[in-house]
Design a protein around this motif. Structure first.
Motif, PDB file in Angstrom:
ATOM      1  N   ASP A 194      57.764  33.458  24.501  1.00  7.93           N
ATOM      2  CA  ASP A 194      58.776  34.432  24.091  1.00  7.93           C
ATOM      3  C   ASP A 194      58.715  35.643  25.017  1.00  7.93           C
ATOM      4  N   ASP A 195      59.862  36.055  25.522  1.00 10.57           N
ATOM      5  CA  ASP A 195      59.913  37.175  26.475  1.00 10.57           C
ATOM      6  C   ASP A 195      59.359  38.469  25.890  1.00 10.57           C
ATOM      7  N   LYS A 196      59.414  38.612  24.574  1.00  3.53           N
ATOM      8  CA  LYS A 196      58.926  39.866  23.986  1.00  3.53           C
ATOM      9  C   LYS A 196      57.406  39.986  24.086  1.00  3.53           C
ATOM     10  N   ASN A 197      56.739  38.882  24.421  1.00  7.54           N
ATOM     11  CA  ASN A 197      55.289  38.919  24.600  1.00  7.54           C
ATOM     12  C   ASN A 197      54.889  38.883  26.073  1.00  7.54           C
ATOM     13  N   LYS A 198      55.840  39.089  26.945  1.00  8.07           N
ATOM     14  CA  LYS A 198      55.614  39.033  28.393  1.00  8.07           C
ATOM     15  C   LYS A 198      54.464  39.940  28.820  1.00  8.07           C
ATOM     16  N   GLY A 199      53.583  39.385  29.640  1.00  9.42           N
ATOM     17  CA  GLY A 199      52.471  40.156  30.179  1.00  9.42           C
ATOM     18  C   GLY A 199      51.259  40.227  29.277  1.00  9.42           C
ATOM     19  N   ARG A 200      51.348  39.648  28.076  1.00  8.32           N
ATOM     20  CA  ARG A 200      50.244  39.723  27.119  1.00  8.32           C
ATOM     21  C   ARG A 200      49.898  38.343  26.548  1.00  8.32           C
ATOM     22  N   VAL A 201      50.117  37.320  27.375  1.00 13.84           N
ATOM     23  CA  VAL A 201      49.897  35.938  26.943  1.00 13.84           C
ATOM     24  C   VAL A 201      48.895  35.254  27.868  1.00 13.84           C
ATOM     25  N   ALA A 202      48.003  34.452  27.306  1.00 16.44           N
ATOM     26  CA  ALA A 202      47.083  33.663  28.127  1.00 16.44           C
ATOM     27  C   ALA A 202      47.058  32.224  27.614  1.00 16.44           C
ATOM     28  N   ILE A 245      55.985  27.999  36.048  1.00 16.76           N
ATOM     29  CA  ILE A 245      55.797  28.725  37.307  1.00 16.76           C
ATOM     30  C   ILE A 245      56.745  29.914  37.377  1.00 16.76           C
ATOM     31  N   SER A 246      57.977  29.712  36.915  1.00 18.20           N
ATOM     32  CA  SER A 246      58.929  30.823  36.881  1.00 18.20           C
ATOM     33  C   SER A 246      58.420  31.935  35.970  1.00 18.20           C
ATOM     34  N   LYS A 247      57.870  31.558  34.824  1.00 13.76           N
ATOM     35  CA  LYS A 247      57.317  32.544  33.887  1.00 13.76           C
ATOM     36  C   LYS A 247      56.134  33.278  34.527  1.00 13.76           C
ATOM     37  N   LYS A 248      55.258  32.536  35.173  1.00 10.94           N
ATOM     38  CA  LYS A 248      54.082  33.151  35.775  1.00 10.94           C
ATOM     39  C   LYS A 248      54.480  34.130  36.874  1.00 10.94           C
ATOM     40  N   GLN A 249      55.431  33.751  37.689  1.00  9.13           N
ATOM     41  CA  GLN A 249      55.843  34.614  38.794  1.00  9.13           C
ATOM     42  C   GLN A 249      56.555  35.871  38.306  1.00  9.13           C
ATOM     43  N   SER A 250      57.066  35.800  37.090  1.00  5.48           N
ATOM     44  CA  SER A 250      57.717  36.991  36.522  1.00  5.48           C
ATOM     45  C   SER A 250      56.719  37.895  35.805  1.00  5.48           C
ATOM     46  N   GLY A 251      55.426  37.475  35.787  1.00  7.48           N
ATOM     47  CA  GLY A 251      54.399  38.288  35.148  1.00  7.48           C
ATOM     48  C   GLY A 251      54.187  38.009  33.685  1.00  7.48           C
ATOM     49  N   HIS A 252      54.649  36.858  33.214  1.00  4.17           N
ATOM     50  CA  HIS A 252      54.546  36.550  31.784  1.00  4.17           C
ATOM     51  C   HIS A 252      53.098  36.351  31.341  1.00  4.17           C
ATOM     52  N   PHE A 253      52.305  35.667  32.173  1.00 10.36           N
ATOM     53  CA  PHE A 253      50.932  35.333  31.785  1.00 10.36           C
ATOM     54  C   PHE A 253      49.936  36.376  32.287  1.00 10.36           C
ATOM     55  N   ALA A 254      49.059  36.784  31.378  1.00  9.22           N
ATOM     56  CA  ALA A 254      48.014  37.758  31.735  1.00  9.22           C
ATOM     57  C   ALA A 254      46.754  37.072  32.226  1.00  9.22           C
ATOM     58  N   GLY A 255      46.656  35.758  32.045  1.00  9.52           N
ATOM     59  CA  GLY A 255      45.470  35.053  32.505  1.00  9.52           C
ATOM     60  C   GLY A 255      45.401  33.635  31.993  1.00  9.52           C
ATOM     61  N   PHE A 256      44.418  32.904  32.493  1.00  6.38           N
ATOM     62  CA  PHE A 256      44.114  31.541  32.080  1.00  6.38           C
ATOM     63  C   PHE A 256      42.604  31.490  31.877  1.00  6.38           C
ATOM     64  N   TRP A 257      42.154  31.402  30.635  1.00  5.54           N
ATOM     65  CA  TRP A 257      40.717  31.484  30.377  1.00  5.54           C
ATOM     66  C   TRP A 257      40.051  30.114  30.466  1.00  5.54           C
ATOM     67  N   THR A 258      38.777  30.128  30.849  1.00  7.40           N
ATOM     68  CA  THR A 258      38.059  28.878  31.070  1.00  7.40           C
ATOM     69  C   THR A 258      36.913  28.645  30.078  1.00  7.40           C
ATOM     70  N   SER A 259      36.573  29.624  29.262  1.00  7.81           N
ATOM     71  CA  SER A 259      35.501  29.449  28.281  1.00  7.81           C
ATOM     72  C   SER A 259      35.809  30.298  27.060  1.00  7.81           C
ATOM     73  N   VAL A 260      35.194  29.931  25.934  1.00  7.76           N
ATOM     74  CA  VAL A 260      35.416  30.692  24.701  1.00  7.76           C
ATOM     75  C   VAL A 260      35.024  32.166  24.861  1.00  7.76           C
ATOM     76  N   PRO A 261      33.854  32.471  25.457  1.00 10.30           N
ATOM     77  CA  PRO A 261      33.526  33.892  25.639  1.00 10.30           C
ATOM     78  C   PRO A 261      34.588  34.655  26.428  1.00 10.30           C
ATOM     79  N   GLN A 262      35.167  34.005  27.430  1.00  2.00           N
ATOM     80  CA  GLN A 262      36.204  34.680  28.214  1.00  2.00           C
ATOM     81  C   GLN A 262      37.445  34.931  27.364  1.00  2.00           C
ATOM     82  N   SER A 263      37.801  33.985  26.496  1.00  2.63           N
ATOM     83  CA  SER A 263      38.969  34.191  25.635  1.00  2.63           C
ATOM     84  C   SER A 263      38.733  35.362  24.683  1.00  2.63           C
ATOM     85  N   VAL A 264      37.497  35.527  24.237  1.00  2.46           N
ATOM     86  CA  VAL A 264      37.154  36.658  23.368  1.00  2.46           C
ATOM     87  C   VAL A 264      37.291  37.965  24.144  1.00  2.46           C
ATOM     88  N   ASP A 265      36.800  37.970  25.374  1.00  2.00           N
ATOM     89  CA  ASP A 265      36.913  39.166  26.213  1.00  2.00           C
ATOM     90  C   ASP A 265      38.374  39.562  26.407  1.00  2.00           C
TER      91      ASP A 265
END
Length: 423
Positions: A194-202, A245-265
């Motif tokens: 959802d665009d309203k969550n742009k930049g704050r999604v992982a 990819i279009s979403k990522k290039q527009s800044g939609h995703f804040a990250g891609f986490w690889t472990s549970v501790p990282q998702s908590v961070d």
């Protein structure tokens, strides 16, 4: 079930092999103690926890070496080098890769002490007769070793993995920033795109998991549809990743986490407001005081089943110790322990007697917590009066959209996943 052969080329790069050694202890000159067996267990941070390691060593009289890695890294290592582990703990979507790679060996059912107590979820794909089995690789589809060496649903005396922990996954969101939805009615995978969550999604950076979170989100947003979301076509994969990819290039995703501790961070640092999450991550966030809701999407959950597998190289006394450890996992205490981070065990009745009534009622029955409940870290993760997100064990496993799966076009989807990460 016949699956297209999966290549190993993605698992053979930049790998190192570690060797474990133990010192020979002695009590007096010329009187030597028996050398303890060391069992090397490779898996993720989800189950390879220090309290479990210490408890198992105490009760089994063996040395345990835990090697926890992120989901993709542990699968890569195990598939490429079966000599690097004795026992493997991860998710059922890893089975086809490990089996095709020849990295694991069949398990003998008659050596599994609690096999007859294991419930129908693993053996039939359904916890209750009227449950939705879900798309993709339900665990029963890849459990039994068939006479031709393939994996399928026909019961035999040998299996590819020992069933143990399992759960349904979705996404977590912070109600300080996102209005709480209604379980199974308004909460939707579509929120991830959802665009309203742009930049704050992982998203979780695990190709066999994150792709389904993204696919469910794209379909929920009406951006595309799938004929079979558990086995996407090349054209469907292309369309999905064009969207991502279009979403990522527009800044939609804040990250891609690889472990549970990282998702908590990510949540603690307010880097994200919502993201793919596993239950332990939600519990950890709550123990830190964050108001995280684990969504019950109206489209259904992404389900997974934990697997314990023997390395193709494991033999002799180490193999015996591996069976002892697998049986220990179903002996009651581990199931009660793991329930406190929101996971279920395949023979829950044995763990029930080791859980308090408030714990059992909350974690398995979906009832209101009648007292504060502690997580596996000893901190309060559930406050009195809270209800478990999604309800009871049966309710949650009756609403499965798709199981974590290695699709026929897995290699192609893997290439596209890395293209997304690098976009």
């Amino acid at each position: 079930m016949t699956k297209q052969k999966i290549t190993r080329r993605h698992f053979l790069n930049t790998l190192t092999v570690g060797a474990a050694t133990t010192a020979l202890a002695f009590k007096a000159p010329y009187v030597f103690a028996k050398k303890p067996i060391t069992l090397r267990v490779m898996g993720t941070h989800v189950t390879l926890q220090e309290e479990l390691r210490l408890k198992a060593m105490q009760e089994l009289g063996i040395n345990l070496e835990f090697t926890p890695k992120g989901s993709a890294a542990v699968l890569q290592k195990a598939a490429a080098d079966p000599s690097s582990f004795d026992l493997y703990e991860q998710w059922s979507d890893s089975i086809n890769i490990l089996w095709q790679a020849g990295a694991i060996q069949p398990l003998e059912i008659d050596r599994l002490k609690y096999w007859n107590e294991i419930n129908s979820l693993t053996k039939t794909g359904k916890l209750t007769p009227d449950a939705n089995i879900g798309a993709g690789d339900a665990p029963n589809k890849i459990l039994f070793v068939q006479s031709d060496g393939s994996l399928g649903t026909t019961p035999t005396s040998k299996i590819s993995f020992m069933p143990y922990v399992h759960n349904v996954d979705s996404f977590g969101y912070n109600t300080n920033f996102i209005t709480q939805g209604v379980p199974y009615q308004t909460e939707s995978w579509g929120w991830l795109l959802d665009d309203k969550n742009k930049g704050r999604v992982a998203l979780v950076n695990a190709p066999t998991i994150g792709i389904f979170d993204a696919a469910l989100a794209a379909q929920a947003q009406g951006l595309m549809t799938f004929k079979n979301i558990g086995n996407m076509t090349i054209a469907e994969i292309d369309t999905l990743f064009k969207i991502l990819i279009s979403k990522k290039q527009s800044g939609h995703f804040a990250g891609f986490w690889t472990s549970v501790p990282q998702s908590v961070d990510y949540m603690v640092d307010k880097r994200v407001h919502l993201q793919s999450m596993f239950s332990p991550g939600v519990s950890a966030c709550r123990s830190k005081g964050l108001p995280i809701v684990y969504a019950s999407p109206k489209e259904g959950y992404r389900a997974w089943h934990g697997v314990m597998c023997l390395s193709a190289n494991t033999t002799g006394h180490v193999k015996d110790a591996a069976y002892d450890y697998m049986n220990w996992w179903l002996s009651g205490w581990p199931g009660a322990f793991i329930a406190r981070q929101g996971y279920y065990i395949s023979n829950p009745e044995r763990s029930k007697e080791l859980m308090s009534k408030p714990e059992w009622d909350y974690w398995y029955q979906g009832k209101e917590a009648t007292s504060d409940l502690l997580g596996t870290d000893g901190k309060v993760s559930v406050k009195q009066g809270q209800l478990r997100d999604g309800g009871s064990y049966e309710k949650r496993f009756s609403n499965i959209a798709v199981w974590n799966t290695v699709m026929d076009n897995y290699d192609y989807s893997l290439d596209k996943w890395y293209e997304l990460l690098n976009a």
